[in-house]
Design a protein around this motif. Sequence first.
Motif, short mmCIF file in Angstrom:
data_model
loop_
_atom_site.label_atom_id
_atom_site.label_comp_id
_atom_site.label_asym_id
_atom_site.label_seq_id
_atom_site.Cartn_x
_atom_site.Cartn_y
_atom_site.Cartn_z
N ARG A 196 1.36 5.20 -14.17
CA ARG A 196 0.21 4.35 -13.87
C ARG A 196 0.65 3.36 -12.80
NH1 ARG A 196 -4.58 2.78 -16.17
NH2 ARG A 196 -5.03 0.54 -16.28
N LYS A 255 2.85 6.89 -6.96
CA LYS A 255 1.98 7.95 -7.49
C LYS A 255 2.53 9.34 -7.15
CE LYS A 255 -1.48 7.91 -9.34
NZ LYS A 255 -1.72 7.90 -10.81
N GLN A 313 1.46 4.19 -3.22
CA GLN A 313 1.25 5.62 -2.96
C GLN A 313 2.53 6.42 -3.22
OE1 GLN A 313 -1.71 6.47 0.43
NE2 GLN A 313 -0.89 4.46 0.97
N ASP A 366 -4.35 3.43 -9.94
CA ASP A 366 -5.05 3.63 -11.22
C ASP A 366 -5.89 2.42 -11.59
OD1 ASP A 366 -3.88 6.28 -12.20
OD2 ASP A 366 -2.10 5.13 -11.67
N SER A 405 0.83 -1.21 0.00
CA SER A 405 0.00 0.00 0.00
C SER A 405 0.87 1.26 0.00
CB SER A 405 -0.94 -0.01 1.20
OG SER A 405 -0.22 -0.04 2.41
N LYS A 460 -1.24 13.24 2.38
CA LYS A 460 -1.09 12.74 1.00
C LYS A 460 -0.90 11.24 0.95
CE LYS A 460 0.76 17.00 -0.97
NZ LYS A 460 1.95 17.65 -1.56
N VAL A 513 -8.22 1.38 -5.26
CA VAL A 513 -8.57 2.40 -6.24
C VAL A 513 -9.21 3.62 -5.56
CG1 VAL A 513 -10.00 2.88 -8.27
CG2 VAL A 513 -8.79 0.69 -8.07
N ASP A 514 -10.15 3.37 -4.65
CA ASP A 514 -10.92 4.48 -4.08
C ASP A 514 -10.18 5.21 -2.97
OD1 ASP A 514 -12.88 3.67 -5.79
OD2 ASP A 514 -14.23 2.86 -4.25
N ASP A 515 -9.46 4.48 -2.13
CA ASP A 515 -8.85 5.11 -0.95
C ASP A 515 -7.38 5.43 -1.16
OD1 ASP A 515 -11.33 4.52 0.15
OD2 ASP A 515 -10.61 2.70 1.16
N LEU A 516 -6.67 4.59 -1.90
CA LEU A 516 -5.21 4.77 -2.02
C LEU A 516 -4.78 5.38 -3.35
CD1 LEU A 516 -3.83 1.47 -0.38
CD2 LEU A 516 -4.63 3.57 0.71
N GLY A 517 -5.72 5.56 -4.27
CA GLY A 517 -5.39 6.26 -5.51
C GLY A 517 -4.69 5.42 -6.57
#
Lengths: 333, 333
Positions: free
Chosen positions: A171, A165, A162, A192, A158, A297, A186-190
């Motif tokens: 990607r 990114k 991050q 792609d 995880s 972040k 996808v929703d919480d950790l960003g």
Amino acid sequence: MQEIRLASRPSGWPTADNFALVELPTPAPGPGQVLVRNQFMSVDPYMRGRMNDAESYVAPFEVGKALDGAAVGEVVASNAENVPVGATVTHGLGWRDFAVLDARHVRVVDPVAAPTLSAYLGVLGMTGLTAYVGLLDIAQFREGDVVFVSGAAGAVGSVVGQIAKLRGAKRVIGSAGSAEKVRHLVDDLGFDAAFNYKDAAVRHQLRDTAPDGIDVYFDNVGGDHLEAAIKSLNKYGRVALCGAISQYNETSAPAAPRNLALAIGKELNLRGFIVGNHRDRMPDFVAEVGAWLRAGKIVAPETVVEGLANAPEAFLGLMRGENTGKMVIKVAG
Amino acid sequence: MQEIRLASRPSGWPTADNFALVELPTPAPGPGQVLVRNQFMSVDPYMRGRMNDAESYVAPFEVGKALDGAAVGEVVASNAENVPVGATVTHGLGWRDFAVLDARHVRVVDPVAAPTLSAYLGVLGMTGLTAYVGLLDIAQFREGDVVFVSGAAGAVGSVVGQIAKLRGAKRVIGSAGSAEKVRHLVDDLGFDAAFNYKDAAVRHQLRDTAPDGIDVYFDNVGGDHLEAAIKSLNKYGRVALCGAISQYNETSAPAAPRNLALAIGKELNLRGFIVGNHRDRMPDFVAEVGAWLRAGKIVAPETVVEGLANAPEAFLGLMRGENTGKMVIKVAG
């Protein structure tokens, strides 16, 4: 005090019988030592290897003796001037509620610089450093890379995704073992893209989520994940070999990447590492990741299990992939 | 002129039927071109991959068209000022007795600086450069290393072992496929130890000849050799993945190193490479290896097959390991 000992060595999957909770008198610190009341302790996949009586990079646990591992707690008695009572420290004697250590074997940390003390076992501790070193130094991540990480909902994965990114990956793709974890990535950790490796062959799901191939693979899993990554890696791709949790409980020779010869023509670089030899990167890591954490972040989810007695079950759950983010045991309030 | 064409693609082991010798009028060079009479041509294991219609690092050979590969010959007609008639040149249009090329696609070499012209296809050519780059740059060889090389009696392996000794290896071990080759490695090339991989399990023979482990593995073979090397590699060991000749003719998924996860704890580095991207090292290579060759410090055995028509059979013999040192075809006197 209480400690958890290795009662017997597992063959294949460990069971609760391999552990024993033992009560002992709480020891007093000797000269230059401190007594620490552990607040959180860590369970990590690498501990499975230490349960075997086999050559490895860390000494095996001994049958009849306490296990050990990362912990964070408060100094409650001290014979060391530089580590006073009340200090918060990280150290290597988990799997117990009280620990006596030489003061030079603890690291004093700032309890208010982290969202919770347990962060010093995860995102701000060795698992975070593992992610940082593995991605940046071992896999030589470069801005614009397409990154694939397995075990992406785990403590290391995880953070890898991050950091990638935040450092400018083109990607980031993750694999995990449940639909809920895929959603979380996808929703919480960003991330792609993400997929559940139990849904279909990894190589097909990776090809579909990375149609232009990948440049970096951060391997926490081994086996079919590594084989799929080798297939999808682009020319000059890089692999950080960090873990192989798919194989830790295998009793026969595990699956291997049958396509490793592709590494020749693609000029791939596969590099194994263990974080212990990269402690010199801790200051850079704490500065960069600590700042991201304070700025919101980076998200650092945890799975917290209450009570030292439940540590063995938590460890088994970790092996089964029941955690999201760092798995920690709350030993005391 | 004569050329050898790919008549059909093999499945598994190639046969003579996959090749066709064709007679054609000898072409004349156009503007800026030269006509070369080939004296020697090279057969190399990588050519097997080009016989498949599969994605690879070099374009596949086309059915019905001539094969190609390294060759050395004499310019017999020239429309290029800088490459006059009589010049000796290396180029990429082997598998034929006469070749027409743009002058910028040939390299003029000194015919008296080498023991034989064919050395420009071997120890002073791309196979020598492969050994040099793979050992020094990819595997990051250091003085005092214990080095293991597979396919050690072949064109690349024989040079790897000798460079390692000249550069100060503590010990150099080679594997080969016959008792005569094993004797050759130790008696003629100065290897410290060698074994016949057909005699017993590679991992046992490697353990016995390298009781303190190895630091560098130069892989020409793949499969069980790679698995054995991973087992024997010491901490921070390095692997140059150069070839996998044990697998080139497999039709099912080949054996893979089932112990690759050992690379984590040992912090191994496995790196694939192809020599084409390291041509910038040619001057260093020619200076160092050329000097050793002239001083008699490097032995460069060759297996010479006479006649273009015998090139397919020579190539098949190469696949079966019938060569010692570089396999070349003498196309013309």
